[in-house]
Motif scaffolding. Structure first.
Motif, PDB file in Angstrom:
ATOM      1  N   ILE A 122       0.839  -1.216   0.000  1.00 13.19           N
ATOM      2  CA  ILE A 122       0.000   0.000   0.000  1.00 13.19           C
ATOM      3  C   ILE A 122       0.866   1.256   0.000  1.00 13.19           C
ATOM      4  CG2 ILE A 122      -1.670   1.348   1.332  1.00 13.19           C
ATOM      5  CD1 ILE A 122      -2.893  -1.298   2.272  1.00 13.19           C
ATOM      6  N   GLY A 123       1.810   1.335   0.927  1.00 13.61           N
ATOM      7  CA  GLY A 123       2.658   2.529   1.026  1.00 13.61           C
ATOM      8  C   GLY A 123       3.557   2.702  -0.183  1.00 13.61           C
ATOM      9  N   GLY A 124       4.219   1.609  -0.580  1.00  9.93           N
ATOM     10  CA  GLY A 124       5.127   1.680  -1.735  1.00  9.93           C
ATOM     11  C   GLY A 124       4.381   1.931  -3.029  1.00  9.93           C
ATOM     12  N   GLY A 125       3.218   1.292  -3.173  1.00  3.77           N
ATOM     13  CA  GLY A 125       2.413   1.499  -4.396  1.00  3.77           C
ATOM     14  C   GLY A 125       1.911   2.922  -4.514  1.00  3.77           C
ATOM     15  N   GLY A 126       1.492   3.500  -3.397  1.00  7.38           N
ATOM     16  CA  GLY A 126       1.020   4.890  -3.410  1.00  7.38           C
ATOM     17  C   GLY A 126       2.121   5.857  -3.790  1.00  7.38           C
ATOM     18  N   VAL A 127       3.295   5.672  -3.185  1.00  6.53           N
ATOM     19  CA  VAL A 127       4.437   6.552  -3.485  1.00  6.53           C
ATOM     20  C   VAL A 127       4.916   6.322  -4.915  1.00  6.53           C
ATOM     21  CG1 VAL A 127       6.828   7.074  -2.865  1.00  6.53           C
ATOM     22  CG2 VAL A 127       5.130   6.776  -1.072  1.00  6.53           C
ATOM     23  N   ALA A 128       5.012   5.058  -5.337  1.00  6.46           N
ATOM     24  CA  ALA A 128       5.467   4.758  -6.704  1.00  6.46           C
ATOM     25  C   ALA A 128       4.504   5.341  -7.737  1.00  6.46           C
ATOM     26  CB  ALA A 128       5.607   3.253  -6.896  1.00  6.46           C
ATOM     27  N   GLY A 129       3.203   5.248  -7.469  1.00  4.59           N
ATOM     28  CA  GLY A 129       2.217   5.828  -8.388  1.00  4.59           C
ATOM     29  C   GLY A 129       2.380   7.335  -8.513  1.00  4.59           C
ATOM     30  N   LEU A 130       2.611   7.999  -7.387  1.00  2.00           N
ATOM     31  CA  LEU A 130       2.814   9.461  -7.427  1.00  2.00           C
ATOM     32  C   LEU A 130       4.074   9.831  -8.189  1.00  2.00           C
ATOM     33  CD1 LEU A 130       1.786  10.622  -3.862  1.00  2.00           C
ATOM     34  CD2 LEU A 130       0.651  11.083  -6.006  1.00  2.00           C
ATOM     35  N   VAL A 131       5.161   9.115  -7.904  1.00  2.00           N
ATOM     36  CA  VAL A 131       6.426   9.414  -8.586  1.00  2.00           C
ATOM     37  C   VAL A 131       6.288   9.156 -10.083  1.00  2.00           C
ATOM     38  CG1 VAL A 131       8.837   8.678  -8.811  1.00  2.00           C
ATOM     39  CG2 VAL A 131       7.861   9.040  -6.549  1.00  2.00           C
ATOM     40  N   GLY A 132       5.649   8.034 -10.450  1.00  2.00           N
ATOM     41  CA  GLY A 132       5.455   7.724 -11.873  1.00  2.00           C
ATOM     42  C   GLY A 132       4.611   8.769 -12.576  1.00  2.00           C
ATOM     43  N   THR A 133       3.545   9.192 -11.929  1.00  2.00           N
ATOM     44  CA  THR A 133       2.683  10.225 -12.512  1.00  2.00           C
ATOM     45  C   THR A 133       3.436  11.542 -12.661  1.00  2.00           C
ATOM     46  OG1 THR A 133       0.755   9.178 -11.524  1.00  2.00           O
ATOM     47  CG2 THR A 133       0.502  11.458 -12.235  1.00  2.00           C
ATOM     48  N   PHE A 134       4.215  11.895 -11.644  1.00  2.00           N
ATOM     49  CA  PHE A 134       4.992  13.132 -11.705  1.00  2.00           C
ATOM     50  C   PHE A 134       5.996  13.082 -12.855  1.00  2.00           C
ATOM     51  CE2 PHE A 134       8.846  15.472 -10.549  1.00  2.00           C
ATOM     52  CZ  PHE A 134       8.323  16.754 -10.466  1.00  2.00           C
ATOM     53  N   LEU A 135       6.710  11.968 -12.986  1.00  2.00           N
ATOM     54  CA  LEU A 135       7.699  11.847 -14.060  1.00  2.00           C
ATOM     55  C   LEU A 135       7.032  11.881 -15.431  1.00  2.00           C
ATOM     56  CD1 LEU A 135      10.115   9.166 -12.559  1.00  2.00           C
ATOM     57  CD2 LEU A 135      10.497  11.635 -12.787  1.00  2.00           C
ATOM     58  N   TYR A 136       5.900  11.193 -15.578  1.00  2.00           N
ATOM     59  CA  TYR A 136       5.183  11.179 -16.857  1.00  2.00           C
ATOM     60  C   TYR A 136       4.705  12.588 -17.215  1.00  2.00           C
ATOM     61  CZ  TYR A 136       1.574  10.218 -20.317  1.00  2.00           C
ATOM     62  OH  TYR A 136       0.800  10.230 -21.445  1.00  2.00           O
ATOM     63  N   THR A 137       4.134  13.305 -16.239  1.00  2.00           N
ATOM     64  CA  THR A 137       3.644  14.665 -16.477  1.00  2.00           C
ATOM     65  C   THR A 137       4.791  15.594 -16.840  1.00  2.00           C
ATOM     66  OG1 THR A 137       1.875  14.276 -14.895  1.00  2.00           O
ATOM     67  CG2 THR A 137       2.292  16.551 -15.488  1.00  2.00           C
ATOM     68  N   SER A 138       5.916  15.452 -16.157  1.00  6.35           N
ATOM     69  CA  SER A 138       7.082  16.293 -16.461  1.00  6.35           C
ATOM     70  C   SER A 138       7.580  16.034 -17.877  1.00  6.35           C
ATOM     71  CB  SER A 138       8.207  16.024 -15.463  1.00  6.35           C
ATOM     72  OG  SER A 138       7.812  16.390 -14.172  1.00  6.35           O
ATOM     73  N   LYS A 139       7.602  14.762 -18.268  1.00 10.07           N
ATOM     74  CA  LYS A 139       8.051  14.410 -19.615  1.00 10.07           C
ATOM     75  C   LYS A 139       7.102  14.976 -20.676  1.00 10.07           C
ATOM     76  CE  LYS A 139      10.040  10.479 -21.998  1.00 10.07           C
ATOM     77  NZ  LYS A 139      10.340   9.058 -21.924  1.00 10.07           N
ATOM     78  N   GLN A 140       5.782  14.896 -20.422  1.00 12.30           N
ATOM     79  CA  GLN A 140       4.793  15.446 -21.353  1.00 12.30           C
ATOM     80  C   GLN A 140       4.951  16.961 -21.474  1.00 12.30           C
ATOM     81  OE1 GLN A 140       3.986  12.585 -22.926  1.00 12.30           O
ATOM     82  NE2 GLN A 140       1.998  13.523 -23.247  1.00 12.30           N
ATOM     83  N   ASN A 141       5.177  17.641 -20.358  1.00 10.64           N
ATOM     84  CA  ASN A 141       5.366  19.097 -20.386  1.00 10.64           C
ATOM     85  C   ASN A 141       6.614  19.476 -21.161  1.00 10.64           C
ATOM     86  OD1 ASN A 141       3.034  19.565 -18.957  1.00 10.64           O
ATOM     87  ND2 ASN A 141       4.064  19.715 -16.982  1.00 10.64           N
ATOM     88  N   GLN A 142       7.671  18.676 -21.043  1.00 10.67           N
ATOM     89  CA  GLN A 142       8.889  18.944 -21.809  1.00 10.67           C
ATOM     90  C   GLN A 142       8.645  18.765 -23.303  1.00 10.67           C
ATOM     91  OE1 GLN A 142      11.885  16.381 -20.179  1.00 10.67           O
ATOM     92  NE2 GLN A 142      12.365  17.782 -18.489  1.00 10.67           N
ATOM     93  N   LYS A 143       7.873  17.734 -23.669  1.00 12.34           N
ATOM     94  CA  LYS A 143       7.556  17.519 -25.092  1.00 12.34           C
ATOM     95  C   LYS A 143       6.745  18.685 -25.636  1.00 12.34           C
ATOM     96  CE  LYS A 143       7.549  12.479 -25.404  1.00 12.34           C
ATOM     97  NZ  LYS A 143       6.713  11.299 -25.621  1.00 12.34           N
ATOM     98  N   GLU A 144       5.745  19.129 -24.874  1.00  8.49           N
ATOM     99  CA  GLU A 144       4.911  20.249 -25.318  1.00  8.49           C
ATOM    100  C   GLU A 144       5.748  21.521 -25.434  1.00  8.49           C
ATOM    101  OE1 GLU A 144       1.576  20.681 -22.744  1.00  8.49           O
ATOM    102  OE2 GLU A 144       0.727  18.733 -23.285  1.00  8.49           O
ATOM    103  N   GLY A 145       6.689  21.705 -24.526  1.00 10.96           N
ATOM    104  CA  GLY A 145       7.553  22.877 -24.571  1.00 10.96           C
ATOM    105  C   GLY A 145       8.480  22.863 -25.770  1.00 10.96           C
TER     106      GLY A 145
END
Length: 150
Positions: A122-145
């Motif tokens: 539960i704890g690791g999955g929650g943190v991993a999901g947040l980190v994965g989402t953050f990295l994916y969003t950052s990558k998408q923002n870089q592509k759009e930029g």
């Protein structure tokens, strides 16, 4: 077809069959682009209708004010859209933080109660999901930029 001195004036002689008269038909074409006609055309309008110049200029001013108002509204709408997108992005980050914090607290609680495997998942999955989402969003923002060099 007879040519005149003016390049846009064309004279077309027509012979009448009933009498031996020659009738000349003249057509004039004038082309201009832009918001206002050329001065010589405006002078012709003024001779026909003295108030025409004021009417033309008033129409020009009204049209220009209308266009400026439309451009201003479009710019304000674009700014509002950007603000709404930023608010939505901030709200999503806040919710993700709260969900991640809840998952981490639930994992710690489960671990403290003796369920180490469940707490880790539960704890690791929650943190991993947040980190994965953050990295994916950052990558998408870089592509759009990089696609939008404005």
């Amino acid at each position: 077809m007879a040519k005149s001195k003016h390049p846009d004036v064309q004279k077309h002689p027509i012979r009448s069959q009933e009498s031996n008269q020659v009738i000349t038909q003249q057509s004039i074409q004038a082309h201009f682009s832009g918001p206002l006609p050329p001065p010589d055309v405006m002078e012709s309008y003024k001779r026909i209708y003295p108030a025409s110049i004021e009417i033309i200029f008033e129409h020009f001013r009204n049209e220009q004010n209308h266009r400026h108002e439309l451009e201003k509204r479009q710019l304000e709408a674009n700014i509002e859209i950007i603000r709404e997108e930023q608010n939505l992005y901030r709200r999503a980050q806040n919710f993700a933080f709260v969900i991640g914090l809840i998952a981490l607290l639930c994992g710690i609680t489960a671990t403290a109660l003796g369920n180490t495997v469940v707490g880790s998942i539960i704890g690791g999955g929650g943190v991993a999901g947040l980190v994965g989402t953050f990295l994916y969003t950052s990558k998408q923002n870089q592509k759009e930029g990089s696609n939008n060099p404005s």
